[in-house]
Design a protein around this motif. Structure first.
Motif, PDB file in Angstrom:
ATOM      1  N   CYS B  39     -23.650  -9.299  74.641  1.00  0.00           N
ATOM      2  CA  CYS B  39     -24.714  -8.503  74.023  1.00  0.00           C
ATOM      3  C   CYS B  39     -24.971  -9.056  72.635  1.00  0.00           C
ATOM      4  O   CYS B  39     -24.176  -9.801  72.104  1.00  0.00           O
ATOM      5  CB  CYS B  39     -24.315  -7.048  73.888  1.00  0.00           C
ATOM      6  N   GLN B  40     -26.063  -8.624  72.023  1.00  0.00           N
ATOM      7  CA  GLN B  40     -26.349  -9.035  70.672  1.00  0.00           C
ATOM      8  C   GLN B  40     -25.780  -8.008  69.706  1.00  0.00           C
ATOM      9  O   GLN B  40     -26.314  -6.912  69.583  1.00  0.00           O
ATOM     10  CB  GLN B  40     -27.854  -9.163  70.460  1.00  0.00           C
TER      11      GLN B  40
ATOM     12  N   ASP C 242     -24.412  -5.743  60.315  1.00  0.00           N
ATOM     13  CA  ASP C 242     -24.917  -6.899  61.020  1.00  0.00           C
ATOM     14  C   ASP C 242     -25.422  -7.903  59.983  1.00  0.00           C
ATOM     15  O   ASP C 242     -25.957  -7.505  58.955  1.00  0.00           O
ATOM     16  CB  ASP C 242     -26.069  -6.439  61.909  1.00  0.00           C
ATOM     17  N   ASN C 299     -25.241 -14.959  64.005  1.00  0.00           N
ATOM     18  CA  ASN C 299     -25.216 -14.177  65.233  1.00  0.00           C
ATOM     19  C   ASN C 299     -25.600 -12.772  64.870  1.00  0.00           C
ATOM     20  O   ASN C 299     -24.969 -12.158  64.037  1.00  0.00           O
ATOM     21  CB  ASN C 299     -23.809 -14.148  65.803  1.00  0.00           C
ATOM     22  N   SER C 300     -26.621 -12.252  65.501  1.00  0.00           N
ATOM     23  CA  SER C 300     -27.114 -10.961  65.045  1.00  0.00           C
ATOM     24  C   SER C 300     -27.764 -10.171  66.175  1.00  0.00           C
ATOM     25  O   SER C 300     -28.142 -10.729  67.200  1.00  0.00           O
ATOM     26  CB  SER C 300     -28.115 -11.204  63.928  1.00  0.00           C
ATOM     27  N   ILE C 301     -27.853  -8.845  65.948  1.00  0.00           N
ATOM     28  CA  ILE C 301     -28.578  -8.003  66.916  1.00  0.00           C
ATOM     29  C   ILE C 301     -30.034  -8.394  66.926  1.00  0.00           C
ATOM     30  O   ILE C 301     -30.714  -8.298  67.922  1.00  0.00           O
ATOM     31  CB  ILE C 301     -28.620  -6.504  66.501  1.00  0.00           C
ATOM     32  N   THR C 303     -32.549 -10.823  67.085  1.00  0.00           N
ATOM     33  CA  THR C 303     -32.723 -12.233  67.406  1.00  0.00           C
ATOM     34  C   THR C 303     -34.077 -12.724  66.936  1.00  0.00           C
ATOM     35  O   THR C 303     -35.071 -12.054  67.075  1.00  0.00           O
ATOM     36  CB  THR C 303     -32.643 -12.473  68.920  1.00  0.00           C
TER      37      THR C 303
END
Lengths: 176, 119, 626
Positions: B39-40, C242, C299-301, C303
């Motif tokens: 998942c992100q 994040d 790297n992140s929620i 995108t």
């Protein structure tokens, strides 16, 4: 004097940070555990797909030569793509163990009867916990496991390709 | 007063509390500290992906077997690498991560003491 | 048509930029007394050209002109008009164009607003700002042109990510950019003042407006991002640490430090070098934010499409700017006239230094936590995650001294204050806060030991900031912001302490007992809406004497195929009840997550207070005392 040293120090730090970030740009952002060589717990029990019999997974591995483990499911489209390569591996007399991931036995059996069965044995993994033991993150994944040390020698995340096939052949020849 | 404060701080670091207080069970506590790898930016706890669901089961099974938290983390790190845990443990690789901010804080304190005359 | 218009106006803007760079450089070295009229003219032409370019992209989105690649990739005819428009900046190319637009508008406003300033200083500000503008123009034209043409023209677009179809997120980027870009003016102006040697109280008064404006926008921008994450991501959190969130928080810490330092410069004419360093750092952090987010190095929620050539460009550009500012700083350092002033330990100056000290510490924690994984991976190939536990462990213990300092720092006098006689008011307030905390803490069996001093101190600070309103009427804007901050800390702490939840698989008709409530899943309705299939669940939450309904939703979007969960939240002044559900593979069962989150709304309200204080300060130009 001390001002110049400060200046040069700052400059140097800046250049180092620049180079590191520059290299960081080319580092892959995807998850990869290819470097990890974890040991598999061979005392694990699992149910066979075809006979409902519960076995110890150590019985499936050849103690003297490496085996291939493939995680698959009938609902997974990329698994269909890579199936031809698994069949080719089978033709080379390689021991392939299938782990059927979160699948209905009926669909799984249909999948194998229509496309061919490359596996010497298929075990079921209804809740996905067996795949975690192999360090998998999804389907399909393929591992080469040494029978001597129980270690994962090589991992392939995602469907196999024809290049992978050649690599696997060479690896198995070395008889690790 | 100072002693009490020191004691509190010591206890705090030795127990290594996780901040999230909503953690009711051990499974929740552990899975909140695990990264869902497909998942992100979600934790295993927050995710409903196949992978996360299986992972929660594995953690639950391990706890039922009587494994300690550390053993479970070690097991998963062995399978998936350090990347899977959100709280990086203090080791050779992460020594600077934990200490740089503290060193800078001490350094800043020294600068202020030099700037300020105590009279 | 709009493609050509948008594209060529960018080239005209670039030509204007190159002209202004040379002209301002030459003029700055001559002894001209007045600013050439051409500067305003060319700058306005440039601004208009960039506006034309931006609005032709907006137009392309509105009419769904799929001959434009950006529109094709990010829009769809079925999308509501509002989201078609916001789709303009919901993607990489468009968001950069927006950055550029704000950059040029800000320079234009700066020129109109700084008539009374020294000519050389103004010329140099134009020079540095145009260097930034031209960098962005070249970046857009070379690597991220929003006006690339497609042939044959597709009949339908690929759609905007449904998770981005949210009002808070639609206005979040523009607001955040106003904050980011505002720091570019501070950067250019401080470099210019360094060279022209006019750093001092007069300059501080002039630049303070820009600091405040950027700070207000950045604060509100971060707030909107956080609100979006809370409502849309569906995990019930409002801050995930994040990387993309951290990137907006870093310039905020720096800008907050600068905001305080600039006051010392204005009132006491000291901390000159430190002010310049903070200005340079703030802008560098804003730019790094763009780099880190846009290059895909994180790297992140959140995108974002990434392309290494873009990252390379921003990285090089960023380092050229930093290098340039370091050179300017070191070669002009002797121009700063520092009348050595003594700082006494009990003085507002020292209090502000302490504020800066903590801000820099918070900044370093977030900065190191965000970029350390990148460094480690490059240097020895190991991948680690730095998540919430890291930030909490390092930041929370330091909140204790910070809250203590904040409770008395602002009331200290300039130059030298005396230890006052024992103040009984303070003692009473402290005991009241002890009492309140005791009542609060008996209601939880929480084992988190630091929460005791934290709760006591945050309530104490809250009461002190309220008391300050009654002591005197001066510096009201500062008091509002400080009150907002203490309210924010208190709300976050109590929210963290008393939040609880259940997570369970339910089918229609099931009930779960939670706290003293009964949560029942009554039904799930499936309907087809414009561009998605909707599964709307109906829950009933019954308390002893009341009940309310919650309707969370799962949406299955067609273009592109995405499943999102829309939480339903019942908000009251005291708490939020947050419910979200997900489809499971097993037929008939749904995964239900119910969260009770006290004082949620006060986290937003207090942040608005923080920002409002800043806004008030901008409006009230002639405020007597800060």
């Amino acid at each position: 004097m001390s001002k110049n040293i400060k200046f040069l120090g700052l400059l140097l730090t800046l250049i180092i940070i620049f180079i590191i970030l520059l290299k960081g740009l080319n580092v892959s952002k995807d998850y990869s555990n290819k470097k990890l060589k974890s040991k598999i717990d061979f005392s694990l029990n699992a149910k066979k797909l075809f006979s409902d019999e519960i076995i110890n997974i150590s019985d499936l591995f050849d103690k003297n030569s490496p085996s291939v483990v493939n995680i698959w499911a009938s609902w997974c489209a990329p698994c269909r793509e890579e199936h031809q390569f698994l069949m080719k591996l089978k033709d080379m007399n390689i021991n392939i163990i299938g782990i059927n991931y979160k699948d209905s036995p009926k669909n799984a059996k249909n999948f194998l009867s229509s496309l061919g069965n490359p596996y010497s044995e298929v075990i079921t993994d209804n809740d996905g916990t067996k795949s975690i033991e192999f360090g998998a993150i999804g389907v399909p994944e393929t591992f080469i496991i040494s029978g001597k040390t129980n270690e994962i020698i090589k991992k392939y995340i995602g469907p196999l390709t024809s290049e992978n096939l050649i690599e696997i052949k060479n690896l198995l020849k070395k008889n690790v | 007063m100072f002693k009490i404060l020191k004691l509190i701080l010591l206890l705090y670091f030795s127990f290594n509390f996780s901040y999230a207080n909503e953690i009711n069970t051990k499974v929740d506590k552990i899975t909140k500290n695990l990264r869902c790898l497909i998942c992100q930016g979600q934790s295993v706890y927050d995710s409903q992906s196949d992978f996360a669901i299986s992972m929660k089961l594995v953690v639950k099974n391990k706890i039922d077997e009587g494994k300690e938290d550390e053993e479970i983390y070690d097991y998963l790190k062995n399978k998936y690498g350090e990347w899977i845990v959100y709280e990086p443990e203090l080791n050779r690789n992460t020594f600077l991560l934990w200490s740089i901010p503290l060193i800078l804080f001490a350094f800043g304190g020294l600068l202020i003491i030099r700037k300020v005359s105590i009279k | 048509m709009s493609n050509y218009l948008g594209n060529y106006s960018l080239y005209i803007a670039l030509i204007a930029s190159v002209y202004l760079i040379f002209k301002s450089y030459l003029d700055a070295n001559s002894e001209n007394k007045y600013l050439d009229k051409n500067f305003i003219l060319i700058t306005s032409i440039q601004t208009i050209m960039i506006m034309v370019s931006f609005f032709s992209l907006v137009a392309a989105f509105v009419i769904s002109d799929f001959s434009n690649e950006t529109v094709f990739n990010n829009s769809h005819t079925l999308k509501p008009l509002f989201y078609k428009v916001s789709g303009t900046w919901g993607n990489h190319e468009g968001s950069l164009l927006l950055w550029l637009l704000v950059l040029s508008i800000f320079l234009f406003i700066f020129l109109l607003n700084s008539r009374s300033q020294d000519t050389k200083y103004k010329l140099l500000t134009i020079l540095f700002q145009q260097i930034i503008i031209s960098g962005f123009l070249v970046f857009i034209l070379l690597t991220s042109n929003p006006f690339k043409m497609l042939y044959p023209i597709p009949s339908e677009g690929l759609g905007l990510n449904p998770i981005l179809q949210d009002p808070a997120l639609a206005i979040h980027p523009p607001i955040l950019y106003l904050g980011y870009v505002g720091t570019s003016i501070i950067f250019s102006a401080s470099l210019a003042s360094m060279i022209s040697g006019n750093i001092g109280d007069k300059w501080a008064r002039h630049i303070k407006k820009w600091v405040l404006v950027s700070w207000v926008f950045l604060t509100i921008g971060i707030l909107l991002g956080s609100i979006w994450a809370y409502y849309e991501l569906g995990w019930g959190g409002f801050w995930f640490w994040d990387p993309v969130e951290n990137v907006s928080l870093m310039p905020w810490f720096c800008l907050t430090a600068l905001l305080h330092t600039v006051i010392v410069l204005q009132k006491r004419n000291s901390f000159k070098e430190w002010t310049i360093i903070l200005s340079i750092t703030t802008f560098s952090l804003s730019m790094s934010g763009t780099f880190l987010v846009r290059s895909g190095i994180l790297n992140s929620i959140h995108t974002f499409a990434n392309d290494p050539s873009r990252g390379l460009f921003i990285l090089s550009f960023l380092f050229i700017l930093i290098l340039m500012s370091i050179l300017i700083f070191f070669f002009n350092q002797n121009k700063i006239s520092n009348t050595a002033k003594e700082n006494f330990i009990l003085s507002k100056e020292t209090a502000i230094l302490v504020n800066n000290w903590f801000m820099m510490f918070f900044l370093s924690v977030v900065l190191v936590g965000t970029i350390y994984p990148i460094f480690l991976e490059v240097l020895n190939g190991s991948k680690i995650s730095v998540g919430p536990p890291f930030y909490h462990n390092l930041l929370i213990p330091f909140l204790i001294p910070f809250l203590i300092f904040m409770s008395f720092g602002p009331s200290l006098k300039w130059i030298k204050d005396k230890l006052k006689k024992f103040n009984y008011n303070i003692l009473i307030i402290f005991f009241v806060s002890l009492l309140i905390s005791f009542v609060i803490l008996t209601k939880t069996e929480n084992s988190f030991l630091l929460s005791i001093p934290l709760i006591v101190l945050s309530i104490y600070l809250l009461l002190v900031t309220i008391k300050d309103f009654f002591v005197s009427r001066s510096s009201i804007s500062q008091k509002i912001s400080h009150f907002g901050f203490s309210l924010l800390i208190t709300s976050i702490l109590l929210n963290g302490l008393f939040s609880n939840e259940f997570n369970s698989n339910m089918k229609v008709g099931d009930e779960r007992i939670f706290n003293d409530k009964v949560v029942k899943l009554k039904e799930v309705n499936v309907t087809d809406v414009d561009n998605y299939k909707s599964l709307k669940a109906s829950f009933e939450v019954t308390n002893k004497n009341s009940s309310f309904a919650l309707y969370p939703e799962v949406r299955i979007y067609k273009q592109p195929l995405t499943i999102t969960s829309e939480a339903d939240i019942k908000t009251t002044l005291f708490s939020d009840n947050f419910l979200v559900f997900n489809i499971l593979k097993d037929d008939g069962y749904y995964n239900v997550r119910y969260q009770y989150k006290p004082l949620m709304i006060w986290i937003w309200i207090s942040t608005i207070f923080i920002g409002f204080g800043g806004l008030l300060s901008v409006i009230r130009k002639n405020e007597q005392k800060y």
